[in-house]
Design an enzyme around this catalytic site. Sequence first.
Site: not given
Ligand code: AMP
Length: 278
Positions: A35, A183
């Site tokens: 993020h 993640s």
């Molecule tokens: P989330 O909070 O998991 O819904 O993710 C929010 C945003 O962060 C989404 O666009 C995800 O694809 C991105 N994101 C999550 N994990 C990663 C990562 N390891 N590297 C890059 N972007 C990420």
Amino acid sequence: MTRVVRTRAELREALAGAPRPVGLVPTMGWLHEGHRALMRHAREENATTVVTIFVNPRQFNVTTDFTQYPRNEAKDLGIAEAEGVDLVWAPPVEEVYPPGFDTVVAVGAVARPLEGAARPGHFDGVATVVAILFSLVGAEHAYFGQKDAQQVMVIRQMARDLAIGTEVVALPTIREADGLALSSRNVHLTADERAAAPVLRRALLTARERWADGERDAERLRGAMRETLATEPLADVEYVSVADGTTLAELARVDGPALASLAVRFGATRLIDNEILA
Ligand code: AMP
């Protein structure tokens, strides 16, 4: 100073005089380096950076996954502050879905396979909430992670079809030193599962190597990934895919840009990762 707002009205008011362009980073919180990379890019490319923190109930097809999703708003706000984010929208559910809300944004073919098949309703929830965010924020740019490759494709399709002017920018996956993609769900892994989880990356790199060596038979590439995953007894494979990079249809031969992707369970935790073959 990062300003935190809760309601749609406060968000609109905060954005009314904000310097353009505006960059949007939608998240579900429990912010990590992935993020942060999105926030940094947004800051570099925009005069105003907006982060949303919202665990979207509509994109969880399993209720326990939603209730157990990790949350720590105080820590997240500290991270947003440290990254120089101008505005955080952290709404309660009823500000995103007010009483009487009755619309679903359902993207077609690109939302159906892979995550769409494994998690029925997931992409309806994603497309619906992102359409609301795009509409409310009116950003010039929005930043997403390549880790969720199909999500990026679904959101691009949605924004194009609904004539939303926000440009969707996809950024590379941020990883731990051993290759595991960051993640929010990694926090649920036991020590043994955490040690086993980098097998996802190893499987994808095996496919990438075979492809780089000239292998074009998609089933052999899938087989190579399955073989690597099979070396890890804790890995419970949900799908292994080599799909067309534009349509996400499963391929017989890799003659153009393709996406190798997989979903694997470790106990109660489901992890995904992917690698572009192009
Ligand atoms: P989330 O909070 O998991 O819904 O993710 C929010 C945003 O962060 C989404 O666009 C995800 O694809 C991105 N994101 C999550 N994990 C990663 C990562 N390891 N590297 C890059 N972007 C990420």
